[in-house]
Scaffold this motif. Structure first.
Motif, PDB file in Angstrom:
ATOM      1  N   GLY A   1       0.806  -1.226   0.000  1.00 38.25           N
ATOM      2  CA  GLY A   1       0.000   0.000   0.000  1.00 38.25           C
ATOM      3  C   GLY A   1       0.834   1.269   0.000  1.00 38.25           C
ATOM      4  O   GLY A   1       0.308   2.354   0.196  1.00 38.25           O
ATOM      5  N   GLY A   2       2.160   1.153  -0.186  1.00 39.30           N
ATOM      6  CA  GLY A   2       2.997   2.337  -0.326  1.00 39.30           C
ATOM      7  C   GLY A   2       3.736   2.788   0.916  1.00 39.30           C
ATOM      8  O   GLY A   2       4.422   3.804   0.885  1.00 39.30           O
ATOM      9  N   VAL A   3       3.627   2.059   2.024  1.00 38.32           N
ATOM     10  CA  VAL A   3       4.373   2.412   3.234  1.00 38.32           C
ATOM     11  C   VAL A   3       5.796   1.906   3.060  1.00 38.32           C
ATOM     12  O   VAL A   3       6.018   0.711   2.870  1.00 38.32           O
ATOM     13  N   GLU A   4       6.761   2.812   3.121  1.00 41.10           N
ATOM     14  CA  GLU A   4       8.145   2.461   2.791  1.00 41.10           C
ATOM     15  C   GLU A   4       9.021   2.160   4.001  1.00 41.10           C
ATOM     16  O   GLU A   4      10.175   1.767   3.841  1.00 41.10           O
ATOM     17  N   ASP A   5       8.507   2.359   5.223  1.00 44.57           N
ATOM     18  CA  ASP A   5       9.310   2.145   6.428  1.00 44.57           C
ATOM     19  C   ASP A   5       8.442   1.429   7.457  1.00 44.57           C
ATOM     20  O   ASP A   5       7.486   2.007   7.993  1.00 44.57           O
ATOM     21  N   ILE A   6       8.772   0.161   7.716  1.00 44.36           N
ATOM     22  CA  ILE A   6       7.922  -0.700   8.547  1.00 44.36           C
ATOM     23  C   ILE A   6       8.761  -1.363   9.629  1.00 44.36           C
ATOM     24  O   ILE A   6       9.813  -1.941   9.346  1.00 44.36           O
ATOM     25  N   LEU A   7       8.271  -1.292  10.861  1.00 45.22           N
ATOM     26  CA  LEU A   7       8.904  -1.986  11.979  1.00 45.22           C
ATOM     27  C   LEU A   7       7.961  -3.071  12.474  1.00 45.22           C
ATOM     28  O   LEU A   7       6.833  -2.783  12.882  1.00 45.22           O
ATOM     29  N   VAL A   8       8.428  -4.313  12.426  1.00 42.60           N
ATOM     30  CA  VAL A   8       7.658  -5.434  12.971  1.00 42.60           C
ATOM     31  C   VAL A   8       8.018  -5.513  14.448  1.00 42.60           C
ATOM     32  O   VAL A   8       9.149  -5.855  14.796  1.00 42.60           O
ATOM     33  N   THR A   9       7.071  -5.197  15.311  1.00 44.90           N
ATOM     34  CA  THR A   9       7.346  -5.084  16.745  1.00 44.90           C
ATOM     35  C   THR A   9       7.133  -6.412  17.464  1.00 44.90           C
ATOM     36  O   THR A   9       6.592  -6.447  18.565  1.00 44.90           O
ATOM     37  N   ASN A  10       7.575  -7.461  16.834  1.00 40.18           N
ATOM     38  CA  ASN A  10       7.339  -8.786  17.362  1.00 40.18           C
ATOM     39  C   ASN A  10       8.473  -9.684  16.880  1.00 40.18           C
ATOM     40  O   ASN A  10       9.123  -9.392  15.895  1.00 40.18           O
TER      41      ASN A  10
ATOM     42  N   LEU B   1      10.075  -8.899   1.201  1.00 38.31           N
ATOM     43  CA  LEU B   1       9.411  -7.600   1.299  1.00 38.31           C
ATOM     44  C   LEU B   1      10.427  -6.464   1.419  1.00 38.31           C
ATOM     45  O   LEU B   1      10.160  -5.334   1.011  1.00 38.31           O
ATOM     46  N   SER B   2      11.616  -6.798   1.920  1.00 39.72           N
ATOM     47  CA  SER B   2      12.675  -5.794   2.078  1.00 39.72           C
ATOM     48  C   SER B   2      13.187  -5.259   0.745  1.00 39.72           C
ATOM     49  O   SER B   2      13.942  -4.296   0.716  1.00 39.72           O
ATOM     50  N   ARG B   3      12.763  -5.868  -0.335  1.00 39.08           N
ATOM     51  CA  ARG B   3      13.144  -5.357  -1.661  1.00 39.08           C
ATOM     52  C   ARG B   3      12.312  -4.145  -2.054  1.00 39.08           C
ATOM     53  O   ARG B   3      12.725  -3.384  -2.931  1.00 39.08           O
ATOM     54  N   ILE B   4      11.128  -3.978  -1.434  1.00 44.29           N
ATOM     55  CA  ILE B   4      10.279  -2.841  -1.806  1.00 44.29           C
ATOM     56  C   ILE B   4      10.065  -1.858  -0.657  1.00 44.29           C
ATOM     57  O   ILE B   4       9.496  -0.789  -0.862  1.00 44.29           O
TER      58      ILE B   4
END
Length: 199
Positions: A84-93, A107-110
């Motif tokens: 959906g276009g979010v370019e910076d994601i932190l998985v808090t788990n 997913l780290s490629r996009i």
């Protein structure tokens, strides 16, 4: 074929196809603006948790007001945000299943995808997934601040994990993660402040 949204402005409640995210736009925009104002001019940066809204539309509106990215709890949430276009994601788990780690590495490629670890075994699993995908992933060491749910004690164990990550060819040490979830259930600001201060 284009799919219609499950709810549109002006629909009666009985016409809405569930599940559907329904917002009072005035309250929603007020909340977006309030959060943006709260961090304006301070050193803190806002990274809302998308596990509540699960919507890249909401996430992008938060980021237009200054949020640096989104937190998510699960791999599927990270995928929805990235697509959906979010370019910076932190998985808090802590994600430990090799198949799920492979999905995060891909997913780290996009998008910039970071996640938390609390054991050397987890670092090894993540290193293998990143190596196979040919990416370098950001990793935070989770510190247990009293929840006894996940994380390592501050000190030698945390330093050891940080060094292990920093020495990896496919992982980058990105900092520390700590979550004192129990504090949100304390009623008074004084109680919350005391609990967080101890943490």
């Amino acid at each position: 074929m284009h799919q219609l949204p499950p709810a549109q402005p002006g629909m009666r409640e009985s016409e809405v196809e569930t599940p559907a995210l329904i917002l009072d736009l005035d309250a929603f925009e007020f909340n977006l603006d309030t959060m943006a104002r709260m961090v304006a001019g301070v050193s803190a940066r806002l990274r809302p948790h998308a596990k509540t809204h699960k919507s890249p539309v909401v996430a992008n509106l938060q980021m237009r007001r200054g949020a640096i990215g989104q937190c998510v709890q699960k791999v599927a949430e990270a995928e929805v945000m990235a697509w959906g276009g979010v370019e910076d994601i932190l998985v808090t788990n802590q994600i430990v299943d090799p198949r799920k780690l492979a999905r995060l590495a891909a997913l780290s490629r996009i998008a910039q995808v970071a996640l938390c670890v609390d054991s050397p075994e987890h670092v090894s699993l993540l290193e293998a997934a990143a190596r196979t995908a040919g990416v370098r992933m950001s990793v935070l060491v989770e510190i247990d601040v009293g929840s006894r749910r996940c994380g390592v004690p501050a000190g030698e164990e945390a330093v050891g994990l940080a060094r292990l990550i920093a020495g990896s060819r496919h992982l980058a040490f990105a900092g520390l993660q700590a979550y004192h979830g129990a504090a949100q259930h304390l009623r008074s600001a004084v109680e919350r402040r005391e609990a967080i201060g101890k943490a």
